[in-house]
Design a protein around this motif. Structure first.
Motif, PDB file in Angstrom:
ATOM      1  N   UNK A   1       0.836  -1.208   0.000  1.00  0.00           N
ATOM      2  CA  UNK A   1       0.000   0.000   0.000  1.00  0.00           C
ATOM      3  C   UNK A   1       0.864   1.248   0.000  1.00  0.00           C
ATOM      4  N   UNK A   2       1.940   1.253   0.796  1.00  0.00           N
ATOM      5  CA  UNK A   2       2.755   2.485   0.805  1.00  0.00           C
ATOM      6  C   UNK A   2       3.483   2.705  -0.500  1.00  0.00           C
ATOM      7  N   UNK A   3       4.069   1.638  -1.077  1.00  0.00           N
ATOM      8  CA  UNK A   3       4.827   1.937  -2.299  1.00  0.00           C
ATOM      9  C   UNK A   3       3.904   2.203  -3.491  1.00  0.00           C
ATOM     10  N   UNK A   4       2.750   1.569  -3.518  1.00  0.00           N
ATOM     11  CA  UNK A   4       1.812   1.869  -4.612  1.00  0.00           C
ATOM     12  C   UNK A   4       1.289   3.305  -4.470  1.00  0.00           C
ATOM     13  N   UNK A   5       0.967   3.716  -3.255  1.00  0.00           N
ATOM     14  CA  UNK A   5       0.508   5.107  -3.046  1.00  0.00           C
ATOM     15  C   UNK A   5       1.561   6.098  -3.506  1.00  0.00           C
ATOM     16  N   UNK A   6       2.804   5.813  -3.152  1.00  0.00           N
ATOM     17  CA  UNK A   6       3.905   6.718  -3.511  1.00  0.00           C
ATOM     18  C   UNK A   6       4.068   6.784  -5.032  1.00  0.00           C
ATOM     19  N   UNK A   7       4.108   5.623  -5.678  1.00  0.00           N
ATOM     20  CA  UNK A   7       4.273   5.606  -7.142  1.00  0.00           C
ATOM     21  C   UNK A   7       3.060   6.221  -7.844  1.00  0.00           C
ATOM     22  N   UNK A   8       1.865   5.971  -7.309  1.00  0.00           N
ATOM     23  CA  UNK A   8       0.648   6.527  -7.910  1.00  0.00           C
ATOM     24  C   UNK A   8       0.717   8.046  -7.894  1.00  0.00           C
ATOM     25  N   UNK A   9       1.210   8.576  -6.792  1.00  0.00           N
ATOM     26  CA  UNK A   9       1.347  10.017  -6.660  1.00  0.00           C
ATOM     27  C   UNK A   9       2.408  10.552  -7.628  1.00  0.00           C
ATOM     28  N   UNK A  10       3.549   9.884  -7.677  1.00  0.00           N
ATOM     29  CA  UNK A  10       4.634  10.291  -8.590  1.00  0.00           C
ATOM     30  C   UNK A  10       4.195  10.264 -10.051  1.00  0.00           C
ATOM     31  N   UNK A  11       3.394   9.256 -10.389  1.00  0.00           N
ATOM     32  CA  UNK A  11       2.956   9.107 -11.785  1.00  0.00           C
ATOM     33  C   UNK A  11       1.735   9.965 -12.112  1.00  0.00           C
ATOM     34  N   UNK A  12       1.220  10.658 -11.104  1.00  0.00           N
ATOM     35  CA  UNK A  12       0.082  11.547 -11.335  1.00  0.00           C
ATOM     36  C   UNK A  12      -1.232  10.829 -11.598  1.00  0.00           C
ATOM     37  N   UNK A  13      -1.426   9.667 -10.975  1.00  0.00           N
ATOM     38  CA  UNK A  13      -2.707   8.970 -11.135  1.00  0.00           C
ATOM     39  C   UNK A  13      -3.834   9.811 -10.540  1.00  0.00           C
ATOM     40  N   UNK A  14      -5.019   9.651 -11.106  1.00  0.00           N
ATOM     41  CA  UNK A  14      -6.188  10.385 -10.639  1.00  0.00           C
ATOM     42  C   UNK A  14      -6.671   9.803  -9.301  1.00  0.00           C
ATOM     43  N   UNK A  15      -6.568  10.595  -8.246  1.00  0.00           N
ATOM     44  CA  UNK A  15      -6.963  10.154  -6.902  1.00  0.00           C
ATOM     45  C   UNK A  15      -8.465  10.034  -6.712  1.00  0.00           C
ATOM     46  N   UNK A  16      -9.252  10.495  -7.698  1.00  0.00           N
ATOM     47  CA  UNK A  16     -10.706  10.318  -7.582  1.00  0.00           C
ATOM     48  C   UNK A  16     -11.164   8.953  -8.061  1.00  0.00           C
ATOM     49  N   UNK A  17     -10.340   8.295  -8.866  1.00  0.00           N
ATOM     50  CA  UNK A  17     -10.771   6.994  -9.374  1.00  0.00           C
ATOM     51  C   UNK A  17      -9.836   5.861  -8.970  1.00  0.00           C
ATOM     52  N   UNK A  18      -8.805   6.187  -8.187  1.00  0.00           N
ATOM     53  CA  UNK A  18      -7.994   5.139  -7.571  1.00  0.00           C
ATOM     54  C   UNK A  18      -7.645   5.540  -6.152  1.00  0.00           C
ATOM     55  N   UNK A  19      -7.796   4.579  -5.232  1.00  0.00           N
ATOM     56  CA  UNK A  19      -7.410   4.819  -3.851  1.00  0.00           C
ATOM     57  C   UNK A  19      -6.993   3.527  -3.183  1.00  0.00           C
ATOM     58  N   UNK A  20      -6.543   3.646  -1.949  1.00  0.00           N
ATOM     59  CA  UNK A  20      -6.180   2.457  -1.176  1.00  0.00           C
ATOM     60  C   UNK A  20      -7.060   2.392   0.065  1.00  0.00           C
ATOM     61  N   UNK A  21      -7.195   1.190   0.600  1.00  0.00           N
ATOM     62  CA  UNK A  21      -7.990   1.027   1.818  1.00  0.00           C
ATOM     63  C   UNK A  21      -7.367  -0.045   2.703  1.00  0.00           C
ATOM     64  N   UNK A  22      -7.274   0.248   3.991  1.00  0.00           N
ATOM     65  CA  UNK A  22      -6.756  -0.721   4.953  1.00  0.00           C
ATOM     66  C   UNK A  22      -7.936  -1.443   5.585  1.00  0.00           C
ATOM     67  N   UNK A  23      -8.010  -2.754   5.363  1.00  0.00           N
ATOM     68  CA  UNK A  23      -9.094  -3.531   5.951  1.00  0.00           C
ATOM     69  C   UNK A  23      -9.168  -4.901   5.303  1.00  0.00           C
ATOM     70  N   UNK A  24     -10.154  -5.666   5.745  1.00  0.00           N
ATOM     71  CA  UNK A  24     -10.389  -7.010   5.216  1.00  0.00           C
ATOM     72  C   UNK A  24     -11.323  -6.888   4.011  1.00  0.00           C
TER      73      UNK A  24
END
Ligand code: AR6
Length: 233
Positions: free
Chosen positions: A89-112
């Motif tokens: 989750x941390x490295x995908x979030x970091x890379x997603x941010x670096x690559x300028x992914x749209x945060x309205x249509x991709x996110x992460x969630x901690x849970x089952x």
């Protein structure tokens, strides 16, 4: 804009007491009726021992392609993992941010991933499973959790669709009404996806061949996202 989304998500999360370390969780309030969200685990990165950095690079590329193709029709993706300490989750979030992914249509969630509705997570009626080639319950990880939460109905419904799965491909299974995963958690479809295996103790180990491995992982995510789009639209 990414930063605004992150800041808002952080605010929302701290106000409801949930984890905010990853900052980009999709908020239920962001989702309007008719929009569809896929919740999916990080394929191949636990039991199948795929390198996390390489997996994150492939995943972010596939999400970027998905967004270019489907964001305008309201389809969204949420990467889920069990704990806030999740390396993926941390490295995908970091890379997603670096690559300028749209945060309205991709996110992460901690849970089952089997308890998204009951735990107040994002409303995802379609979830992905990191399956095994025999499409069997058990084996640990998210596969065991999804089959356990769904009950025997999922195995029966899966058998009607296919008896085995090829690495890099996916199949869609409609979850029967009688399954607890459907009637308690609102999950209508499970998409089984088989990723590349780097664990010598599991079948079809690629023995560190990351040229082939990255190709198979890319095929797996592309197949998963196309399956999702075909069900959601
Ligand atoms: N909710 C959300 N994420 C989860 C959950 C859960 N309940 N459980 C695990 N994860 P893995 P693989 C995360 O090992 O590497 C099985 O035995 C986990 O932290 O489930 O593709 C199958 O039968 C990790 O980030 O899948 C196959 O033989 C991600 O899910 C084999 O494992 C995937 O971990 C597949 O191995």
């Amino acid at each position: 804009e990414m930063r605004n989304v992150a800041a808002e998500a952080g605010k929302q999360q701290s106000s409801n007491g949930s984890d905010s370390r990853h900052g980009r969780t999709l908020r239920p309030a962001n989702l309007v009726p008719g929009e569809e969200t896929l919740a999916f685990p990080s394929i191949s990165t636990a039991d199948f021992q795929f390198d996390h950095e390489k997996a994150a690079t492939v995943l972010v590329q596939c999400i970027s392609e998905f967004q270019a193709k489907y964001a305008h029709v309201g389809l969204k993706l949420v990467l889920v993992d069990l704990t806030s300490k999740s390396h993926m989750l941390s490295i995908v979030s970091k890379k997603a941010s670096e690559e300028g992914l749209d945060g309205n249509t991709f996110g992460t969630f901690v849970g089952d991933i089997t308890k998204l509705r009951s735990s107040g997570g994002p409303p995802c009626n379609i979830i992905a499973n990191a399956a095994n080639w025999r499409l069997k319950p058990g084996g640990g990880g998210v596969n065991a959790a999804i089959y356990k939460a769904a009950g025997p109905e999922l195995e029966q419904a899966t058998k009607k669709v296919a008896s085995t799965l090829q690495a890099g491909s996916s199949i869609v299974v409609e979850v029967p009404q009688a399954s607890a995963l459907r009637n308690q958690e609102g999950v209508t479809h499970v998409i089984h996806v088989l990723g590349p295996n780097m664990n010598p103790q599991r079948p079809n180990c690629l023995s560190g061949d990351y040229v082939e491995g990255c190709k198979v992982l890319r095929n797996a995510y592309t197949s998963l996202f196309e399956s999702f789009a075909s069900v959601a639209q």
